[in-house]
Design a protein around this motif. Structure first.
Motif, PDB file in Angstrom:
ATOM      1  N   ALA A  22      55.409  19.241  60.378  1.00  0.00           N
ATOM      2  CA  ALA A  22      54.802  18.767  61.319  1.00  0.00           C
ATOM      3  C   ALA A  22      53.285  18.266  61.088  1.00  0.00           C
ATOM      4  N   THR A  23      52.566  18.741  60.215  1.00  0.00           N
ATOM      5  CA  THR A  23      51.147  18.160  59.532  1.00  0.00           C
ATOM      6  C   THR A  23      51.263  17.130  59.095  1.00  0.00           C
ATOM      7  N   LEU A  24      52.567  16.663  58.094  1.00  0.00           N
ATOM      8  CA  LEU A  24      52.566  15.362  57.479  1.00  0.00           C
ATOM      9  C   LEU A  24      52.896  14.281  58.633  1.00  0.00           C
ATOM     10  N   ILE A 145      44.751  23.940  59.113  1.00  0.00           N
ATOM     11  CA  ILE A 145      45.444  23.263  58.380  1.00  0.00           C
ATOM     12  C   ILE A 145      45.271  21.818  59.000  1.00  0.00           C
ATOM     13  N   TRP A 146      45.994  21.723  60.298  1.00  0.00           N
ATOM     14  CA  TRP A 146      46.236  20.592  61.027  1.00  0.00           C
ATOM     15  C   TRP A 146      44.937  19.804  61.134  1.00  0.00           C
ATOM     16  N   GLY A 147      43.857  20.454  60.985  1.00  0.00           N
ATOM     17  CA  GLY A 147      42.582  19.662  61.346  1.00  0.00           C
ATOM     18  C   GLY A 147      42.489  18.740  60.237  1.00  0.00           C
ATOM     19  N   ALA A 148      43.203  19.133  58.957  1.00  0.00           N
ATOM     20  CA  ALA A 148      43.032  17.876  57.917  1.00  0.00           C
ATOM     21  C   ALA A 148      43.731  16.546  57.949  1.00  0.00           C
ATOM     22  N   TYR A 149      44.458  16.364  58.998  1.00  0.00           N
ATOM     23  CA  TYR A 149      45.724  15.464  58.951  1.00  0.00           C
ATOM     24  C   TYR A 149      44.731  14.141  58.943  1.00  0.00           C
ATOM     25  N   MET A 150      43.757  13.934  59.612  1.00  0.00           N
ATOM     26  CA  MET A 150      43.250  12.679  59.964  1.00  0.00           C
ATOM     27  C   MET A 150      42.463  11.981  58.353  1.00  0.00           C
ATOM     28  N   GLY A 274      37.935  26.052  56.332  1.00  0.00           N
ATOM     29  CA  GLY A 274      37.611  26.439  57.584  1.00  0.00           C
ATOM     30  C   GLY A 274      38.908  27.270  58.298  1.00  0.00           C
ATOM     31  N   GLY A 275      40.098  26.760  57.962  1.00  0.00           N
ATOM     32  CA  GLY A 275      41.250  27.781  58.482  1.00  0.00           C
ATOM     33  C   GLY A 275      41.238  29.041  57.894  1.00  0.00           C
ATOM     34  N   SER A 329      37.706  24.221  63.283  1.00  0.00           N
ATOM     35  CA  SER A 329      37.301  25.434  64.214  1.00  0.00           C
ATOM     36  C   SER A 329      37.769  25.026  65.318  1.00  0.00           C
ATOM     37  N   VAL A 330      37.737  23.585  65.766  1.00  0.00           N
ATOM     38  CA  VAL A 330      37.932  23.072  67.183  1.00  0.00           C
ATOM     39  C   VAL A 330      39.309  23.055  67.595  1.00  0.00           C
ATOM     40  N   LEU A 331      40.245  22.303  66.677  1.00  0.00           N
ATOM     41  CA  LEU A 331      41.667  22.230  66.701  1.00  0.00           C
ATOM     42  C   LEU A 331      42.211  23.318  66.892  1.00  0.00           C
ATOM     43  N   SER A 332      41.853  24.565  66.207  1.00  0.00           N
ATOM     44  CA  SER A 332      42.529  25.748  66.080  1.00  0.00           C
ATOM     45  C   SER A 332      42.230  26.584  67.060  1.00  0.00           C
ATOM     46  N   SER A 333      41.387  26.149  68.131  1.00  0.00           N
ATOM     47  CA  SER A 333      41.057  26.916  69.308  1.00  0.00           C
ATOM     48  C   SER A 333      41.992  27.067  70.318  1.00  0.00           C
TER      49      SER A 333
END
Length: 412
Positions: A22-24, A145-150, A274-275, A329-333
C-alpha cells in the motif's frame, strides 16, 4: 474510541508486506507527480510551451488537490478504500499513456489532470489499507511509514531522471512511472485479502454525518494547518536549492540533481523516525513543535550567505530530515482520530489539502520576497515564519489532544 480492524476484533498480527504494498502505491503516484517539475524544460521544448502554459502543466495537480482533496477523501469513505485506490492507479496509468500520445498543450494538460485525480484517489485511500493490514499496536508506526511516500517517490524520480532522459527523453521518464504504477497495482491485488475493512454497523451514521463528525473536531484542522506550514518550508527549499546550485555555484545538472535529490530523500528516514517515536507514545503535538524549532533555526542557516556552502547544505539536510517528524505525526493521527474506517479518507483528504495549500501559496510568496530586493536572503522570513506558526500549532495540538483523551477516560 479508535476502531478495530474487523468485527471479530483486531488482527492477530500485522501483514508488513501488505503495508509495504500500500505504501508503494503512494510512492508510485508521488513519482508521477514529481516527474513534471524535473522534466519541464524538455516538455517546454517538445510542446512549444510558454512560461504561463508550462506553469499550469506544472501546478495542475497541486491546484486540483487544494480544491477537491477533501471531496476525494469523502468519496473514498463511500466507495471503499481498496476500490478507490485501484481506480486511482488505473486513472493515473491512463493519464500517463495519454501524455505519451499528446500532441499539444491541451491534451498534455488533460493528461496531467487525469494523473492528478489518480494521485488524490490513492493518497486518500491507501492509509485506510495500511490501517486494515496492521494491528492497533503497529498502526501508528505503519501510518508513520506512509508519511514518507511523497519524498520517497519524488526523490526516486529525481535521481533517475538524468539517466532516463539520456536514454529516451521525457518519454522514458513517463514509461518508468507507468511501469511503477502497474507494478504497485499488481502488488495491491496480490495482498488484497489483507485489506478487508468491516462494513458499517446497521445503525452507523450516513457518510455525510460521519464526515461532519470527523471534521467537527478542531484537532484535525490544527494538524492540517501544521502540515501546511511544514510543506511551505520544504517547498521553499525545493525551489531555492536547485536555483542556488545552478545559477550561483554553476554546478552541472547532474550535481544539481544529486544534491537536490539527497535533500529530498533524507526526509524519508525522518518520517521513519517519527513513526518510531509515535510508536513509543511520544505526543505528536510535541514532535511537531520540536521539529519546527529545529527547522526554523536551520532555515536561518540555509539563507545566511555568510556561512560556508557546506554548512548551509547541511542545514538544508537538517530541515528536511527533522521536518519528516511532521508528516508522520499528522498522517498517523487517523489511528486515534477516526472513529470508524469510514472516516479515514475524509481525514486524509483534509491533511492532503493542507499540505498542498502550503505548496500552492509558497511559490508566489517566495517570488514576491525575492523580487522585493532581488536577494534570496529575503526569502528567509517565509520558512522561519511558517516554523514559528507550526510551533504554536504543535503545542495547541498537544493541549487539545490531552483534553480530549481525559474527556474520553471520564466518559468511559
Amino acid at each position: 474510541m479508535p476502531y478495530a480492524r474487523s468485527s471479530g476484533g483486531p488482527a492477530a498480527q500485522t501483514s508488513w508486506p501488505a503495508v509495504l504494498a500500500a505504501t508503494l502505491c503512494g510512492v508510485a503516484v508521488a513519482a508521477n507527480v514529481g516527474k513534471v517539475a524535473i522534466t519541464l524544460d524538455l516538455l517546454r521544448s517538445h510542446f512549444h510551451l510558454d512560461l504561463l502554459r508550462a506553469g499550469w502543466v506544472s501546478s495542475a495537480i497541486n491546484s486540483l488537490a487544494v480544491s477537491v482533496a477533501l471531496a476525494f477523501g469523502m468519496l473514498g469513505d463511500r466507495l471503499g478504500a481498496l476500490r478507490l485506490c485501484l481506480s486511482g492507479l488505473c486513472v493515473a496509468l491512463l493519464g500517463g499513456v495519454a501524455a505519451l500520445f499528446s500532441t499539444d498543450y491541451a491534451s498534455l494538460l488533460a493528461s496531467r489532470i487525469a494523473e492528478g485525480a489518480g494521485y488524490m484517489a490513492v493518497a486518500v485511500s491507501a492509509p485506510a489499507l495500511l490501517s486494515a493490514a496492521s494491528t492497533p499496536r503497529d498502526r501508528r508506526f505503519a501510518l508513520g511509514i506512509w508519511g514518507a511516500y511523497m519524498p520517497a517517490g519524488i526523490g526516486l524520480v529525481m535521481i533517475l531522471t538524468p539517466l532516463l532522459t539520456r536514454l529516451g527523453g521525457w518519454q522514458a521518464v513517463w514509461l518508468f512511472t507507468l511501469a511503477l504504477l502497474a507494478a504497485t497495482a499488481v502488488g495491491l491485488l496480490r495482498f488484497r485479502t489483507h485489506y478487508r475493512i468491516p462494513p458499517p454497523a446497521p445503525d452507523a451514521a450516513p457518510i455525510l454525518s460521519s464526515a461532519r463528525q470527523a471534521l467537527g473536531n478542531p484537532l484535525p484542522w490544527l494538524l492540517a494547518f501544521s502540515f501546511a506550514c511544514w510543506s511551505l518550508q520544504h517547498f521553499t527549499l525545493i525551489v531555492w536549492l536547485p536555483t542556488f546550485l545552478r545559477d550561483q555555484r554553476s554546478l552541472s545538472p547532474e550535481w544539481v540533481a544529486l544534491l537536490s535529490c539527497v535533500m529530498v530523500l533524507v526526509n524519508v528516514p525522518g518520517n521513519l523516525l517519527g513513526g518510531t517515536l509515535l510508536q513509543r507514545n511520544l505526543p505528536r503535538g510535541y514532535l511537531i513543535a520540536a521539529a519546527s524549532v529545529v527547522t526554523g533555526l536551520s532555515a536561518v542557516g540555509v539563507f545566511s550567505p555568510g556561512l560556508p556552502d557546506a554548512l548551509r547544505y547541511l542545514c538544508c539536510l537538517l530541515v528536511s530530515f527533522t521536518g519528516g517528524l511532521v508528516p508522520s505525526s499528522v498522517l498517523s493521527s487517523t489511528a486515534s482520530l477516526a472513529r470508524s474506517p469510514r472516516q479515514i479518507g475524509t481525514l486524509q483528504g483534509l491533511f492532503m489539502q493542507g499540505a498542498n495549500l502550503g505548496q500552492f501559496v509558497g511559490p508566489p510568496m517566495i517570488a514576491a520576497a525575492v523580487a522585493a530586493r532581488g536577494d534570496w536572503q529575503d526569502a528567509m522570513a517565509l520558512p522561519v515564519g511558517a516554523a514559528i506558526i507550526a510551533i504554536g500549532l504543535g503545542l495547541a495540538v498537544h493541549r487539545l489532544e490531552r483534553r480530549q483523551q481525559r474527556a474520553q477516560v471520564a466518559t468511559a
